[in-house]
Write an enzyme that holds these catalytic residues in place. Structure first.
Site, PDB file in Angstrom:
ATOM      1  N   ILE A 190       0.816  -1.217   0.000  1.00 59.83           N
ATOM      2  CA  ILE A 190       0.000   0.000   0.000  1.00 59.83           C
ATOM      3  C   ILE A 190       0.850   1.268   0.000  1.00 59.83           C
ATOM      4  CG2 ILE A 190      -0.351   0.321   2.486  1.00 59.83           C
ATOM      5  CD1 ILE A 190      -3.400   0.695   1.658  1.00 59.83           C
TER       6      ILE A 190
ATOM      7  N   VAL B  25       1.329  -2.897   8.673  1.00 55.63           N
ATOM      8  CA  VAL B  25       1.169  -1.860   7.644  1.00 55.63           C
ATOM      9  C   VAL B  25       1.396  -0.460   8.241  1.00 55.63           C
ATOM     10  CG1 VAL B  25      -1.359  -1.634   7.833  1.00 55.63           C
ATOM     11  CG2 VAL B  25      -0.245  -1.225   5.651  1.00 55.63           C
ATOM     12  N   ASP B  26       1.074  -0.285   9.514  1.00 62.65           N
ATOM     13  CA  ASP B  26       1.290   0.987  10.214  1.00 62.65           C
ATOM     14  C   ASP B  26       2.787   1.334  10.201  1.00 62.65           C
ATOM     15  OD1 ASP B  26       0.846   3.194  11.819  1.00 62.65           O
ATOM     16  OD2 ASP B  26       0.160   2.071  13.571  1.00 62.65           O
TER      17      ASP B  26
ATOM     18  N   THR C 283      -6.836  -7.718  10.031  1.00 61.15           N
ATOM     19  CA  THR C 283      -6.595  -9.157   9.782  1.00 61.15           C
ATOM     20  C   THR C 283      -5.144  -9.577  10.008  1.00 61.15           C
ATOM     21  OG1 THR C 283      -6.212  -8.935   7.386  1.00 61.15           O
ATOM     22  CG2 THR C 283      -8.492  -9.220   8.118  1.00 61.15           C
TER      23      THR C 283
HETATM   24  N1  AR6 Z   1       0.809  -3.041   2.337  1.00 63.83           N
HETATM   25  C1  AR6 Z   1      -0.411  -3.631   2.406  1.00 63.83           C
HETATM   26  N2  AR6 Z   1      -0.768  -4.476   3.397  1.00 63.83           N
HETATM   27  C2  AR6 Z   1       0.158  -4.725   4.359  1.00 63.83           C
HETATM   28  C3  AR6 Z   1       1.449  -4.143   4.360  1.00 63.83           C
HETATM   29  C4  AR6 Z   1       1.760  -3.254   3.289  1.00 63.83           C
HETATM   30  N3  AR6 Z   1       2.937  -2.648   3.201  1.00 63.83           N
HETATM   31  N4  AR6 Z   1       2.111  -4.604   5.459  1.00 63.83           N
HETATM   32  C5  AR6 Z   1       1.284  -5.453   6.104  1.00 63.83           C
HETATM   33  N5  AR6 Z   1       0.105  -5.537   5.449  1.00 63.83           N
HETATM   34  P1  AR6 Z   1      -1.702  -5.281  10.460  1.00 63.83           P
HETATM   35  P2  AR6 Z   1      -4.148  -4.857  12.060  1.00 63.83           P
HETATM   36  C6  AR6 Z   1      -1.097  -6.331   5.744  1.00 63.83           C
HETATM   37  O1  AR6 Z   1      -1.133  -6.171  11.517  1.00 63.83           O
HETATM   38  O2  AR6 Z   1      -4.458  -6.310  12.058  1.00 63.83           O
HETATM   39  C7  AR6 Z   1      -0.095  -2.333  14.110  1.00 63.83           C
HETATM   40  O3  AR6 Z   1       0.948  -2.550  15.018  1.00 63.83           O
HETATM   41  C8  AR6 Z   1      -0.968  -7.511   6.677  1.00 63.83           C
HETATM   42  O4  AR6 Z   1      -0.361  -8.614   5.994  1.00 63.83           O
HETATM   43  O5  AR6 Z   1      -0.801  -4.285   9.826  1.00 63.83           O
HETATM   44  O6  AR6 Z   1      -5.275  -3.883  11.773  1.00 63.83           O
HETATM   45  C9  AR6 Z   1      -0.974  -1.153  14.471  1.00 63.83           C
HETATM   46  O7  AR6 Z   1      -0.236  -0.126  15.095  1.00 63.83           O
HETATM   47  C10 AR6 Z   1      -2.433  -7.767   6.992  1.00 63.83           C
HETATM   48  O8  AR6 Z   1      -3.045  -8.477   5.907  1.00 63.83           O
HETATM   49  O9  AR6 Z   1      -2.981  -4.437  11.023  1.00 63.83           O
HETATM   50  C11 AR6 Z   1      -1.976  -1.759  15.383  1.00 63.83           C
HETATM   51  O10 AR6 Z   1      -1.474  -1.839  16.717  1.00 63.83           O
HETATM   52  C12 AR6 Z   1      -3.038  -6.353   7.023  1.00 63.83           C
HETATM   53  O11 AR6 Z   1      -2.056  -5.508   6.384  1.00 63.83           O
HETATM   54  C13 AR6 Z   1      -2.164  -3.150  14.838  1.00 63.83           C
HETATM   55  O12 AR6 Z   1      -0.958  -3.464  14.139  1.00 63.83           O
HETATM   56  C14 AR6 Z   1      -3.308  -5.808   8.414  1.00 63.83           C
HETATM   57  O13 AR6 Z   1      -2.315  -6.235   9.328  1.00 63.83           O
HETATM   58  C15 AR6 Z   1      -3.307  -3.195  13.864  1.00 63.83           C
HETATM   59  O14 AR6 Z   1      -3.528  -4.518  13.473  1.00 63.83           O
END
Ligand code: AR6
Length: 183
Positions: free
Chosen positions: A19, A41-42, A125
């Site tokens: 993203i 992703v954050d 997720t």
């Molecule tokens: N581009 C697109 N999707 C991504 C990327 C990327 N660069 N990197 C990871 N994903 P998550 P949550 C996907 O854990 O479950 C953080 O620490 C990943 O594979 O990022 O909403 C925040 O600060 C998965 O499919 O977010 C919060 O504390 C999706 O993004 C917590 O994690 C979401 O995974 C939020 O958890």
């Protein structure tokens, strides 16, 4: 890999990718209630966008679960980041309400700021443990309902990081929209 569906006059796309590389008006971050960064992703968005995003986030005073707030995009191609907070999965019906709200509020914030194209990750997720097969239909239906209500958004792109997540969204989209448009 790109699949395209139509919701009224708007397009919904599913792509597998990163993203942080999207050139939409806004990308959505799967943030936490502090809005002060994290992993997944954050972490990737703050790394790619640089410190200007975190500086703005510090002034926002956090964000409730199911809500969203906007900052600039810093060094990203996207001019804005919409920070949305999805639910930590609990297995209760409220999870789906909060997840749908995170998508809806992100799109409302986009409209309030005149933005027409928005890219979402699969909120909740990853670290938050929401099973992607349950989350995908909630995410797609929330976006479809918002677009069908006539919102001035022309493109919503789901940017799905891994093949299993892409497949789960593709399967849910087939049930919700029918077959994708021809390329
Ligand atoms: N581009 C697109 N999707 C991504 C990327 C990327 N660069 N990197 C990871 N994903 P998550 P949550 C996907 O854990 O479950 C953080 O620490 C990943 O594979 O990022 O909403 C925040 O600060 C998965 O499919 O977010 C919060 O504390 C999706 O993004 C917590 O994690 C979401 O995974 C939020 O958890």
């Amino acid at each position: 890999m790109l699949k395209r569906y139509r919701a009224g006059t708007a397009i919904i796309e599913l792509v597998q990718g990163d993203i942080t590389e999207q050139d939409t008006d806004a990308i959505v971050n799967a943030a936490n209630r502090t809005l002060l960064g994290g992993g997944g992703v954050d972490g990737a968005i703050h790394r790619a966008g640089g410190p200007a995003i975190l500086e703005e986030c510090r002034k926002l005073g956090g964000c409730e679960t199911g809500d969203a707030k906007i900052t600039t995009g810093g060094a990203l191609k996207a001019r804005h980041v919409i920070h949305a907070v999805g639910p930590v999965y609990s297995g209760r019906p409220r999870d789906a309400e909060l997840l749908a709200s995170a998508y809806r509020r992100s799109l409302e914030v986009a409209v309030e700021n005149g933005l027409k194209t928005v890219a979402f990750p699969s909120i909740s997720t990853g670290a938050y443990g929401y099973p992607v097969r349950e989350a995908a239909p909630v995410a797609l239906s929330a976006v479809r309902d918002f677009l069908l209500a006539g919102a001035p958004v022309s493109l919503v792109r789901f940017v799905l990081f891994d093949p299993a997540t892409f497949r789960a969204y593709e399967e849910a989209a087939g049930r919700i929209f029918g077959p994708p448009e021809e390329p």
